[in-house]
Design a protein around this motif. Structure first.
Motif, PDB file in Angstrom:
ATOM      1  N   ASP A   1      12.823  -4.822   5.338  1.00  0.00           N
ATOM      2  CA  ASP A   1      13.527  -6.065   5.653  1.00  0.00           C
ATOM      3  C   ASP A   1      12.568  -7.230   5.443  1.00  0.00           C
ATOM      4  O   ASP A   1      11.352  -7.035   5.372  1.00  0.00           O
ATOM      5  N   GLU A   2      13.143  -8.446   5.320  1.00  0.00           N
ATOM      6  CA  GLU A   2      12.296  -9.619   5.106  1.00  0.00           C
ATOM      7  C   GLU A   2      12.694 -10.738   6.056  1.00  0.00           C
ATOM      8  O   GLU A   2      13.746 -10.677   6.684  1.00  0.00           O
TER       9      GLU A   2
ATOM     10  N   ASP B   1      17.563  -3.394   3.799  1.00  0.00           N
ATOM     11  CA  ASP B   1      18.524  -4.342   4.358  1.00  0.00           C
ATOM     12  C   ASP B   1      18.990  -5.225   3.211  1.00  0.00           C
ATOM     13  O   ASP B   1      18.234  -6.010   2.652  1.00  0.00           O
TER      14      ASP B   1
HETATM   15 MG    MG Z   1      17.423  -8.792   6.214  1.00  0.00          MG
END
Ligand code: MG
Length: 312
Positions: free
Chosen positions: A96-97, A201
């Motif tokens: 995820d980021e 994600d």
């Molecule tokens: Mg995300």
């Protein structure tokens, strides 16, 4: 109101009861063996093995337990591809980021591997949907996650971000490259051990994601799944999300110190105000060095700063 019903075996019912023991409530309806209220979700387990989740977030909560969910509100379900059932209890490498919507500060990406046998540990550490956790809580559990799980955290400093953005790279491309790199790093550290799946994600659909990284020397493709709201589907993505957020917060602290003022998050009015002040005090180049220069905030800050200097 959203509802989800899943069917679980006796072992899984026991695990579910243990998991929600702290949120247990009394419910004396026929056939009910256990009831709890966790967050906004009511959980009711029946003798038959049926478990009913009700309330906002019911689908996501149900999906943590696998089984065959039958969501009655498809709108709330995550978007993406068809996911294997029982995903929540598998060994997953998640990524995820964060920071992509913030004018100040970097883009950060993290990947984290949580094997099946350590899912309970992650839950014990208090890892949940990182969007529901406070910054203070994430800063506290971040080091514990790093210690417990194989991970990689990448920080793209603003100067680098601005350079590649000016070359024409979209945020999608930037994110895809960083995800691919973080996943690669973790797989390398896992030393031949393979996750059941990799879960990203989703910020772009599979085809677009792979187009972005097409010219990379090493492309992670095997067993990769994409889903939105993936932090609710497997705790590894929630861990990755927390690690990315912690790296972002730490970099924001460092940049705030450099700027001599507490940098606000996001891209709203307070951000324009802070940016205008920094622009007047420290100039154009400095402001660019701590921001995503292409955001509209750059122009807004310049206008605010011009007005102020005109007035003084
Ligand atoms: Mg995300």
């Amino acid at each position: 109101m959203s509802n989800a019903v899943i069917q679980l075996g006796p072992d899984r019912i026991r695990a579910l009861m243990a998991h929600y023991a702290g949120s247990r409530i009394e419910r004396n309806a026929p056939g009910v063996v256990f009831a709890a209220k966790s967050g906004g979700v009511s959980i009711t387990a029946y003798k038959s093995g049926k478990v009913l989740f009700q309330g906002g977030g019911a689908d996501a909560e149900a999906s943590r337990w696998g089984g065959n969910a039958s969501p009655s509100s498809p709108k709330a379900a995550p978007k993406g591809e068809k996911l294997p059932s029982g995903l929540a209890r598998m060994s997953i490498l998640g990524s995820d980021e964060t920071g992509t919507g913030d004018f100040f500060g970097p883009v950060t990406v993290a990947a984290c591997f949580v094997p099946a046998e350590k899912i309970a540990l992650a839950e014990e550490l208090g890892v949940k949907d990182s969007k529901m956790l406070t910054d203070a809580h994430m800063l506290k559990i971040g080091p514990e996650i790093k210690e417990a799980f194989t991970n990689s955290v990448l920080v793209l400093p603003n100067e680098k971000y601005n350079t590649v953005q000016a070359k024409g790279w979209s945020q999608g491309k930037i994110k895809a490259l960083l995800h691919n790199q973080a996943l690669k790093h973790v797989l390398r550290k896992m030393d031949g051990l393979k996750p059941d799946h990799i879960l990203i994600d989703q910020f772009a659909e599979r085809g677009i994601y792979y187009r972005h990284i097409a010219s990379e020397p090493e492309i992670i493709r095997e067993n990769v799944l994409f889903s939105t709201k993936a932090e609710n589907l497997h705790v590894s993505v929630a861990c990755a999300s927390i690690l990315a957020r912690v790296a972002f917060l730490e970099e924001m602290d460092r940049l705030s110190e450099k700027a001599g003022t507490r940098l606000p998050k996001g891209a709203g009015k307070p951000v324009d105000e802070a940016a205008a002040k920094i622009l007047i005090k420290k100039g154009d180049d400095f402001l660019a060095s701590i921001t995503k220069r292409h955001f509209a905030n750059t122009k807004k800050a310049a206008m605010l700063a011009a007005k102020r200097s005109g007035r003084s």
